[in-house]
Design a protein around this motif. Structure first.
Motif, PDB file in Angstrom:
ATOM      1  N   ARG A   1       0.742  -1.322  -0.029  1.00  0.00           N
ATOM      2  CA  ARG A   1      -0.070   0.478  -0.433  1.00  0.00           C
ATOM      3  C   ARG A   1       0.833   1.057   0.068  1.00  0.00           C
ATOM      4  O   ARG A   1       0.369   2.311  -0.451  1.00  0.00           O
ATOM      5  CB  ARG A   1      -0.905  -0.197   1.677  1.00  0.00           C
TER       6      ARG A   1
ATOM      7  N   ASP B   1      -1.494   3.039  -2.744  1.00  0.00           N
ATOM      8  CA  ASP B   1      -3.361   2.288  -2.144  1.00  0.00           C
ATOM      9  C   ASP B   1      -3.953   1.529  -3.136  1.00  0.00           C
ATOM     10  O   ASP B   1      -4.940   2.556  -3.580  1.00  0.00           O
ATOM     11  CB  ASP B   1      -3.306   3.107  -1.404  1.00  0.00           C
TER      12      ASP B   1
ATOM     13  N   ASN C   1      -6.547   0.402  -2.274  1.00  0.00           N
ATOM     14  CA  ASN C   1      -8.372   0.715  -1.259  1.00  0.00           C
ATOM     15  C   ASN C   1      -8.873   1.998  -1.604  1.00  0.00           C
ATOM     16  O   ASN C   1      -9.034   2.674  -0.435  1.00  0.00           O
ATOM     17  CB  ASN C   1      -8.158  -0.131  -0.521  1.00  0.00           C
ATOM     18  N   ARG C   2      -8.294   3.000  -2.841  1.00  0.00           N
ATOM     19  CA  ARG C   2      -8.520   4.468  -3.164  1.00  0.00           C
ATOM     20  C   ARG C   2      -8.873   4.796  -4.671  1.00  0.00           C
ATOM     21  O   ARG C   2      -8.356   4.278  -4.943  1.00  0.00           O
ATOM     22  CB  ARG C   2      -7.544   5.243  -2.101  1.00  0.00           C
ATOM     23  N   GLU C   3      -9.799   5.913  -4.129  1.00  0.00           N
ATOM     24  CA  GLU C   3     -10.478   6.036  -5.296  1.00  0.00           C
ATOM     25  C   GLU C   3      -9.231   7.048  -5.702  1.00  0.00           C
ATOM     26  O   GLU C   3      -8.245   7.104  -5.491  1.00  0.00           O
ATOM     27  CB  GLU C   3     -11.787   7.274  -5.059  1.00  0.00           C
TER      28      GLU C   3
ATOM     29  N   ALA D   1      -8.001  10.266  -4.458  1.00  0.00           N
ATOM     30  CA  ALA D   1      -8.337   9.895  -3.421  1.00  0.00           C
ATOM     31  C   ALA D   1      -6.891  10.471  -2.679  1.00  0.00           C
ATOM     32  O   ALA D   1      -5.868  10.324  -3.187  1.00  0.00           O
ATOM     33  CB  ALA D   1      -9.157   9.072  -2.519  1.00  0.00           C
TER      34      ALA D   1
ATOM     35  N   LEU E   1      -3.572   8.676  -2.260  1.00  0.00           N
ATOM     36  CA  LEU E   1      -3.747   7.050  -3.321  1.00  0.00           C
ATOM     37  C   LEU E   1      -1.841   7.295  -3.380  1.00  0.00           C
ATOM     38  O   LEU E   1      -1.151   5.337  -3.221  1.00  0.00           O
ATOM     39  CB  LEU E   1      -4.194   7.413  -4.074  1.00  0.00           C
TER      40      LEU E   1
ATOM     41  N   HIS F   1      -2.655  -0.136  -9.896  1.00  0.00           N
ATOM     42  CA  HIS F   1      -3.885   0.481  -9.883  1.00  0.00           C
ATOM     43  C   HIS F   1      -4.385  -0.389 -10.594  1.00  0.00           C
ATOM     44  O   HIS F   1      -6.163  -0.448 -10.193  1.00  0.00           O
ATOM     45  CB  HIS F   1      -4.477   1.948  -9.373  1.00  0.00           C
TER      46      HIS F   1
ATOM     47  N   LEU G   1     -14.276   4.622   4.529  1.00  0.00           N
ATOM     48  CA  LEU G   1     -12.980   3.610   3.817  1.00  0.00           C
ATOM     49  C   LEU G   1     -13.038   2.443   3.306  1.00  0.00           C
ATOM     50  O   LEU G   1     -13.145   1.446   3.425  1.00  0.00           O
ATOM     51  CB  LEU G   1     -11.716   3.258   5.002  1.00  0.00           C
TER      52      LEU G   1
ATOM     53  N   ALA H   1     -13.285   2.277  -0.805  1.00  0.00           N
ATOM     54  CA  ALA H   1     -13.680   2.369  -2.192  1.00  0.00           C
ATOM     55  C   ALA H   1     -13.895   1.463  -3.133  1.00  0.00           C
ATOM     56  O   ALA H   1     -14.120   1.186  -3.939  1.00  0.00           O
ATOM     57  CB  ALA H   1     -11.891   3.262  -2.566  1.00  0.00           C
TER      58      ALA H   1
END
Length: 238
Positions: A71, A75, A77-79, A82, A85, A111, A188, A190
């Motif tokens: 991560r 990351d 799990n981020r838009e 965001a 990221l 990503h 959290l 995304a």
């Protein structure tokens, strides 16, 4: 094979295990300029998640997709727009190598391929159900006074259907359960927002406490508890 993800083909059940933060891998051509010991810490990887996810895929007879990089590299799990990221700071630790990193390049390299593969796997299922697997640290270096006593947290945004089924079952299995703890899935979430909530796909999002899944015995214990509960959620929501 892809450097963006690892796929586990445990079987053809219409259930997908998704583990965004399962890897601490940093490709050789990326220099984060940090102490390598930090790659063993929660800021780099969700401890225990790769092992639990692999156990679940085998136990349930389903596929799992595991993020292929730390991560700290990107990351997953981020838009796309965001903060965090491409982290330059995490739990009090600076990540100097990311200050001048090319975000667009990392998005294209990691990503996008990861999320495209998640979408492909779900598109190949008739009636998909998602089990999202994360883990959390019991203590933050940047906020040592914060107490995180839960064994497992359940996260969701608007769709709490599976959460409402799973929470009493997890409590009955002897776990101390946090509902939207240690943080809220409204903040959290995304990957689940993108692949589950946006498409009406039911999902269960779990956050295991890292010190409880740091060894093989703990990993098996959680897989043995979570697996049947995920199946029960899927069955009731089919």
């Amino acid at each position: 094979m892809s450097e963006a993800f690892t796929q586990i083909d445990g079987g053809d059940l219409d259930l997908l295990v998704i583990a965004d933060h399962a890897s601490a891998h940093v490709p050789d051509d990326i220099d984060l300029d940090i102490d390598p010991a930090l790659l063993n810490e929660h800021i780099a990887v969700d401890i225990g998640v790769a092992e639990v996810s692999q156990l679940l895929a085998g136990q349930l007879g389903c596929k799992a997709i595991l993020g292929g990089v730390s991560r700290l590299v990107i990351d997953l799990n981020r838009e796309d727009d965001a903060p965090g990221l491409l982290p330059v700071m995490s739990d009090g630790h600076a990540i100097p190598g990311n200050r001048d990193a090319d975000l667009a390049e990392r998005m294209i390299r990691f990503h996008h391929p990861y999320h495209h593969q998640v979408a492909r796997l779900l598109d190949g299922m008739t009636a998909p159900f998602i089990l999202s697997v994360h883990s959390f640290t019991p203590r933050l270096a940047s906020d040592p006074g914060q107490k995180r006593p839960w064994d497992i947290g359940i996260l969701y945004n608007q769709d709490d259907r599976a959460a409402r089924i799973a929470i009493p079952l997890l409590e009955a299995a002897g776990l101390k359960v946090g509902d939207q703890l240690p943080y809220s899935g409204q903040l959290l979430n995304a990957t689940m927002n993108r692949h589950a909530e946006a498409n009406g796909i039911a999902y269960l999002g779990i956050e295991m406490r890292q010190d409880l899944v740091g060894d093989a015995a703990g990993q098996k214990r959680f897989a043995d508890i979570v697996g049947p509960i995920a199946l029960e959620c899927r069955s009731r929501l089919a």
